[in-house]
Design an enzyme around this catalytic site. Structure first.
Site, PDB file in Angstrom:
ATOM      1  N   GLU A 292      -4.104   5.032  -1.518  1.00  0.00           N
ATOM      2  CA  GLU A 292      -4.865   4.310  -2.535  1.00  0.00           C
ATOM      3  C   GLU A 292      -5.683   3.220  -1.851  1.00  0.00           C
ATOM      4  OE1 GLU A 292      -3.671   1.031  -2.963  1.00  0.00           O
ATOM      5  OE2 GLU A 292      -2.273   1.606  -1.420  1.00  0.00           O
TER       6      GLU A 292
ATOM      7  N   VAL B 254       0.850  -1.184   0.000  1.00  0.00           N
ATOM      8  CA  VAL B 254       0.000   0.000   0.000  1.00  0.00           C
ATOM      9  C   VAL B 254       0.891   1.241   0.000  1.00  0.00           C
ATOM     10  CG1 VAL B 254      -1.759   1.323   1.237  1.00  0.00           C
ATOM     11  CG2 VAL B 254      -1.812  -1.145   1.319  1.00  0.00           C
ATOM     12  N   THR B 255       0.328   2.354  -0.393  1.00  0.00           N
ATOM     13  CA  THR B 255       1.043   3.620  -0.365  1.00  0.00           C
ATOM     14  C   THR B 255       0.173   4.658   0.313  1.00  0.00           C
ATOM     15  OG1 THR B 255       2.137   3.089  -2.440  1.00  0.00           O
ATOM     16  CG2 THR B 255       2.169   5.390  -1.760  1.00  0.00           C
ATOM     17  N   ALA B 256       0.732   5.369   1.283  1.00  0.00           N
ATOM     18  CA  ALA B 256       0.046   6.482   1.935  1.00  0.00           C
ATOM     19  C   ALA B 256       0.989   7.677   1.929  1.00  0.00           C
ATOM     20  CB  ALA B 256      -0.362   6.125   3.349  1.00  0.00           C
TER      21      ALA B 256
ATOM     22  N   SER C 190      -0.373  -1.317  -5.135  1.00  0.00           N
ATOM     23  CA  SER C 190      -1.108  -0.059  -4.966  1.00  0.00           C
ATOM     24  C   SER C 190      -2.060   0.140  -6.135  1.00  0.00           C
ATOM     25  CB  SER C 190      -0.129   1.125  -4.913  1.00  0.00           C
ATOM     26  OG  SER C 190       0.737   1.024  -3.814  1.00  0.00           O
TER      27      SER C 190
END
Length: 196
Positions: free
Chosen positions: A22, A6-8, A174
């Site tokens: 995402e 995941v990407t934050a 992602s």
């Protein structure tokens, strides 16, 4: 440590804070869901994270209760820094069996906009912008080249979206849209979803 899927992304500007992530929920190369919201409001704050989705949900529930308890007990709102330290202590208490997560925590109080980055065992770092997760290396390059603290909230939101889109293009874990949360300098909260 292996990168968490995941990407934050988060950043603070003079007018507030913007956090985004995402929506893809993947595990071991499989996409389990395309609807996993990983940016949440907690009281007057916002949290975004990567890692095990259940851990993020649990931390969000714990923080909601702890912040309400603090404010009822003390008869005043908790500051952004105190709430971030509280989250840090909770993470550290579970260091033997940690929450598998990297967290961005932001908000606005009388001190102004603030953004904190936390790792699974509670390390607490205040920063102007940050990216966590498997797409962080790509997203941080976009942030570093374009971030300014005098950006408007609209420009900041566009930069968060641009950095997450860059990571989605190059990171298979992602994708599936972008959630954005904004808290302006007056404490007003707004969120949105951008299909991508």
């Amino acid at each position: 440590m292996e990168e968490l899927p995941v990407t934050a992304v988060g950043l603070k500007v003079n007018d507030g804070v913007v956090l985004g992530s995402e929506r893809r929920l993947s595990y071991g190369g499989y996409v389990l869901s395309k609807q996993a919201k990983k940016v949440n409001k907690i009281g007057k704050f916002v949290i975004a994270g990567t890692g095990i989705y259940g851990d993020l949900q649990t931390l969000t529930r714990i923080m909601n209760v702890e912040i309400k308890y603090y404010e009822i007990t003390n008869g005043r709102p908790i500051s952004v820094k105190a709430a971030a330290k509280l989250l840090s202590v909770i993470l550290y208490q579970y260091k033997v069996m940690p929450f598998i997560s990297e967290i961005l925590f932001g908000g606005v109080d009388q001190v102004g906009p603030q953004l904190y980055v936390l790792d699974p065992i509670g390390s607490l770092i205040e920063d102007s912008y940050a990216a966590v997760g498997s797409g962080a290396r790509i997203a941080i390059g976009v942030l570093e080249s374009e971030y300014r603290n005098d950006m408007s909230l609209e420009q900041a939101s566009e930069l968060v979206v641009k950095s997450i889109k860059a990571s989605i293009e190059r990171d298979v874990t992602s994708g599936d849209g972008i959630d954005i949360a904004i808290i302006d300098k007056n404490g007003n909260y707004k969120d949105s979803f951008i299909p991508y």
